[in-house]
Design a protein around this motif. Structure first.
Motif, PDB file in Angstrom:
ATOM      1  N   VAL A 129     129.358  75.463  11.177  1.00  0.00           N
ATOM      2  CA  VAL A 129     129.188  74.118  11.726  1.00  0.00           C
ATOM      3  C   VAL A 129     129.491  73.115  10.630  1.00  0.00           C
ATOM      4  CG1 VAL A 129     127.558  72.514  12.783  1.00  0.00           C
ATOM      5  CG2 VAL A 129     127.439  74.949  13.342  1.00  0.00           C
ATOM      6  N   SER A 130     130.318  72.107  10.950  1.00  0.00           N
ATOM      7  CA  SER A 130     130.650  71.115   9.940  1.00  0.00           C
ATOM      8  C   SER A 130     130.911  69.745  10.553  1.00  0.00           C
ATOM      9  CB  SER A 130     131.883  71.547   9.149  1.00  0.00           C
ATOM     10  OG  SER A 130     132.165  70.599   8.139  1.00  0.00           O
ATOM     11  N   ASP A 131     130.625  68.739   9.737  1.00  0.00           N
ATOM     12  CA  ASP A 131     130.980  67.365  10.094  1.00  0.00           C
ATOM     13  C   ASP A 131     132.071  66.860   9.154  1.00  0.00           C
ATOM     14  OD1 ASP A 131     129.686  67.022   7.675  1.00  0.00           O
ATOM     15  OD2 ASP A 131     128.088  65.774   8.475  1.00  0.00           O
ATOM     16  N   GLY A 132     132.693  67.779   8.436  1.00  0.00           N
ATOM     17  CA  GLY A 132     133.723  67.426   7.480  1.00  0.00           C
ATOM     18  C   GLY A 132     133.192  67.348   6.059  1.00  0.00           C
ATOM     19  N   ASP A 133     131.896  67.087   5.917  1.00  0.00           N
ATOM     20  CA  ASP A 133     131.278  67.027   4.588  1.00  0.00           C
ATOM     21  C   ASP A 133     130.447  68.280   4.331  1.00  0.00           C
ATOM     22  OD1 ASP A 133     132.320  64.460   3.965  1.00  0.00           O
ATOM     23  OD2 ASP A 133     130.719  63.522   5.113  1.00  0.00           O
ATOM     24  N   GLN A 134     129.436  68.497   5.145  1.00  0.00           N
ATOM     25  CA  GLN A 134     128.586  69.681   5.025  1.00  0.00           C
ATOM     26  C   GLN A 134     129.177  70.817   5.840  1.00  0.00           C
ATOM     27  OE1 GLN A 134     124.731  68.536   6.525  1.00  0.00           O
ATOM     28  NE2 GLN A 134     123.920  68.553   4.453  1.00  0.00           N
ATOM     29  N   ILE A 135     129.032  72.025   5.307  1.00  0.00           N
ATOM     30  CA  ILE A 135     129.432  73.219   6.044  1.00  0.00           C
ATOM     31  C   ILE A 135     128.239  74.160   6.030  1.00  0.00           C
ATOM     32  CG2 ILE A 135     131.029  75.159   6.196  1.00  0.00           C
ATOM     33  CD1 ILE A 135     133.026  73.488   4.546  1.00  0.00           C
ATOM     34  N   LEU A 136     127.759  74.519   7.219  1.00  0.00           N
ATOM     35  CA  LEU A 136     126.592  75.390   7.370  1.00  0.00           C
ATOM     36  C   LEU A 136     126.927  76.542   8.297  1.00  0.00           C
ATOM     37  CD1 LEU A 136     123.966  72.621   8.196  1.00  0.00           C
ATOM     38  CD2 LEU A 136     124.344  73.663   5.968  1.00  0.00           C
ATOM     39  N   TYR A 137     126.148  77.617   8.196  1.00  0.00           N
ATOM     40  CA  TYR A 137     126.240  78.705   9.167  1.00  0.00           C
ATOM     41  C   TYR A 137     125.001  78.629  10.046  1.00  0.00           C
ATOM     42  CZ  TYR A 137     127.131  83.206  11.285  1.00  0.00           C
ATOM     43  OH  TYR A 137     127.395  84.203  12.198  1.00  0.00           O
ATOM     44  N   VAL A 138     125.201  78.644  11.352  1.00  0.00           N
ATOM     45  CA  VAL A 138     124.087  78.568  12.300  1.00  0.00           C
ATOM     46  C   VAL A 138     124.127  79.823  13.162  1.00  0.00           C
ATOM     47  CG1 VAL A 138     123.037  77.248  14.177  1.00  0.00           C
ATOM     48  CG2 VAL A 138     124.212  76.046  12.316  1.00  0.00           C
ATOM     49  N   MET A 192     141.999  55.923  11.060  1.00  0.00           N
ATOM     50  CA  MET A 192     141.136  57.013  11.461  1.00  0.00           C
ATOM     51  C   MET A 192     141.938  57.944  12.384  1.00  0.00           C
ATOM     52  SD  MET A 192     137.318  57.003  13.244  1.00  0.00           S
ATOM     53  CE  MET A 192     137.416  55.358  13.788  1.00  0.00           C
ATOM     54  N   ARG A 193     141.892  59.239  12.060  1.00  0.00           N
ATOM     55  CA  ARG A 193     142.610  60.220  12.870  1.00  0.00           C
ATOM     56  C   ARG A 193     141.797  60.591  14.103  1.00  0.00           C
ATOM     57  NH1 ARG A 193     144.248  64.426   8.155  1.00  0.00           N
ATOM     58  NH2 ARG A 193     142.010  64.434   7.952  1.00  0.00           N
ATOM     59  N   ALA A 194     142.508  60.989  15.146  1.00  0.00           N
ATOM     60  CA  ALA A 194     141.853  61.493  16.349  1.00  0.00           C
ATOM     61  C   ALA A 194     141.262  62.862  16.034  1.00  0.00           C
ATOM     62  CB  ALA A 194     142.854  61.587  17.495  1.00  0.00           C
ATOM     63  N   TRP A 195     140.278  63.292  16.847  1.00  0.00           N
ATOM     64  CA  TRP A 195     139.580  64.554  16.604  1.00  0.00           C
ATOM     65  C   TRP A 195     140.527  65.738  16.421  1.00  0.00           C
ATOM     66  CZ3 TRP A 195     139.107  69.429  18.463  1.00  0.00           C
ATOM     67  CH2 TRP A 195     138.047  70.185  17.965  1.00  0.00           C
ATOM     68  N   PRO A 196     141.500  65.961  17.309  1.00  0.00           N
ATOM     69  CA  PRO A 196     142.333  67.164  17.137  1.00  0.00           C
ATOM     70  C   PRO A 196     143.069  67.209  15.790  1.00  0.00           C
ATOM     71  CG  PRO A 196     142.667  66.240  19.320  1.00  0.00           C
ATOM     72  CD  PRO A 196     141.856  65.247  18.542  1.00  0.00           C
ATOM     73  N   GLU A 197     143.591  66.082  15.360  1.00  0.00           N
ATOM     74  CA  GLU A 197     144.297  66.046  14.079  1.00  0.00           C
ATOM     75  C   GLU A 197     143.336  66.243  12.913  1.00  0.00           C
ATOM     76  OE1 GLU A 197     144.817  63.598  16.491  1.00  0.00           O
ATOM     77  OE2 GLU A 197     146.698  64.508  17.161  1.00  0.00           O
ATOM     78  N   ASP A 198     142.168  65.617  12.995  1.00  0.00           N
ATOM     79  CA  ASP A 198     141.161  65.753  11.955  1.00  0.00           C
ATOM     80  C   ASP A 198     140.686  67.200  11.854  1.00  0.00           C
ATOM     81  OD1 ASP A 198     139.670  64.520   9.897  1.00  0.00           O
ATOM     82  OD2 ASP A 198     137.912  64.350  11.200  1.00  0.00           O
ATOM     83  N   TYR A 199     140.431  67.818  12.991  1.00  0.00           N
ATOM     84  CA  TYR A 199     139.991  69.216  13.047  1.00  0.00           C
ATOM     85  C   TYR A 199     141.041  70.142  12.431  1.00  0.00           C
ATOM     86  CZ  TYR A 199     139.501  73.864  15.053  1.00  0.00           C
ATOM     87  OH  TYR A 199     139.448  75.216  15.210  1.00  0.00           O
ATOM     88  N   LYS A 200     142.288  69.990  12.831  1.00  0.00           N
ATOM     89  CA  LYS A 200     143.359  70.855  12.314  1.00  0.00           C
ATOM     90  C   LYS A 200     143.511  70.702  10.808  1.00  0.00           C
ATOM     91  CE  LYS A 200     145.920  70.915  16.629  1.00  0.00           C
ATOM     92  NZ  LYS A 200     147.090  70.403  17.348  1.00  0.00           N
ATOM     93  N   ALA A 201     143.448  69.466  10.312  1.00  0.00           N
ATOM     94  CA  ALA A 201     143.559  69.237   8.876  1.00  0.00           C
ATOM     95  C   ALA A 201     142.379  69.873   8.133  1.00  0.00           C
ATOM     96  CB  ALA A 201     143.624  67.735   8.596  1.00  0.00           C
ATOM     97  N   PHE A 202     141.182  69.773   8.701  1.00  0.00           N
ATOM     98  CA  PHE A 202     139.989  70.350   8.084  1.00  0.00           C
ATOM     99  C   PHE A 202     140.113  71.869   7.995  1.00  0.00           C
ATOM    100  CE2 PHE A 202     135.709  72.177   8.510  1.00  0.00           C
ATOM    101  CZ  PHE A 202     135.117  71.677   7.362  1.00  0.00           C
ATOM    102  N   SER A 211     133.634  65.120  14.428  1.00  0.00           N
ATOM    103  CA  SER A 211     134.346  64.055  13.737  1.00  0.00           C
ATOM    104  C   SER A 211     134.457  62.855  14.658  1.00  0.00           C
ATOM    105  CB  SER A 211     135.743  64.542  13.338  1.00  0.00           C
ATOM    106  OG  SER A 211     136.514  63.489  12.804  1.00  0.00           O
ATOM    107  N   ASN A 212     134.206  61.686  14.123  1.00  0.00           N
ATOM    108  CA  ASN A 212     134.338  60.445  14.898  1.00  0.00           C
ATOM    109  C   ASN A 212     133.531  60.481  16.196  1.00  0.00           C
ATOM    110  OD1 ASN A 212     136.217  59.488  12.946  1.00  0.00           O
ATOM    111  ND2 ASN A 212     137.824  60.647  13.974  1.00  0.00           N
ATOM    112  N   GLY A 213     132.353  61.104  16.149  1.00  0.00           N
ATOM    113  CA  GLY A 213     131.487  61.149  17.314  1.00  0.00           C
ATOM    114  C   GLY A 213     131.881  62.166  18.369  1.00  0.00           C
ATOM    115  N   VAL A 214     132.889  62.986  18.079  1.00  0.00           N
ATOM    116  CA  VAL A 214     133.350  64.006  19.019  1.00  0.00           C
ATOM    117  C   VAL A 214     133.074  65.381  18.413  1.00  0.00           C
ATOM    118  CG1 VAL A 214     135.356  64.970  20.223  1.00  0.00           C
ATOM    119  CG2 VAL A 214     135.172  62.494  19.891  1.00  0.00           C
ATOM    120  N   GLN A 215     132.498  66.273  19.222  1.00  0.00           N
ATOM    121  CA  GLN A 215     132.220  67.635  18.764  1.00  0.00           C
ATOM    122  C   GLN A 215     133.030  68.607  19.597  1.00  0.00           C
ATOM    123  OE1 GLN A 215     128.388  69.767  19.599  1.00  0.00           O
ATOM    124  NE2 GLN A 215     128.186  69.607  17.377  1.00  0.00           N
TER     125      GLN A 215
END
Length: 121
Positions: free
Chosen positions: A36-45, A1-11, A84-88
């Motif tokens: 707004v996204s959790d990596g799966d869904q992407i929405l505009y808020v 599992m990647r840390a939030w910063p790496e996951d965010y940058k890859a996304f 990602s991974n419980g971190v926003q």
């Protein structure tokens, strides 16, 4: 599992074009807001949803998002709230292709933007 910063940058690297296009389409139809996204869904808020969602438990987090929404330039940037991974985290992204230009590409023409309201129906 990647840390939030790496996951965010890859996304953002993988979905950047879609995020930029969605941000402009969302801005034009709903006003200032964030992708707004959790990596799966992407929405505009839109901004109003964030204002209405402020509660004591997460007021600081919502304030940070609102600060970014109020300061970004929708013609050259977009705001993303990524979980990602419980971190926003919230960020202002300046893509190499401006959001209005991305939204004018054929794959974004007449494409509806998914919003929180759509998920509540």
């Amino acid at each position: 599992m990647r840390a939030w910063p790496e996951d965010y940058k890859a996304f953002v690297k993988e979905k950047g074009l879609e995020l930029a296009g969605m941000s402009w389409v969302g801005f034009e139809s709903m006003g200032q807001g964030a992708v707004v996204s959790d990596g799966d869904q992407i929405l505009y808020v839109d901004k109003a949803k964030f204002l209405n969602s402020k509660d004591a438990a997460d007021e600081q987090g919502v304030d940070a998002i609102l600060q970014r929404i109020q300061s970004y330039n929708p013609k050259t940037q977009f705001v993303i709230v990524y979980t990602s991974n419980g971190v926003q985290g919230a960020d202002v992204v300046t893509p190499s292709i401006p959001p209005p230009r991305v939204a004018s590409l054929p794959q974004f023409k007449d494409r509806p933007v998914a919003s929180v309201d759509d998920k509540l129906k």
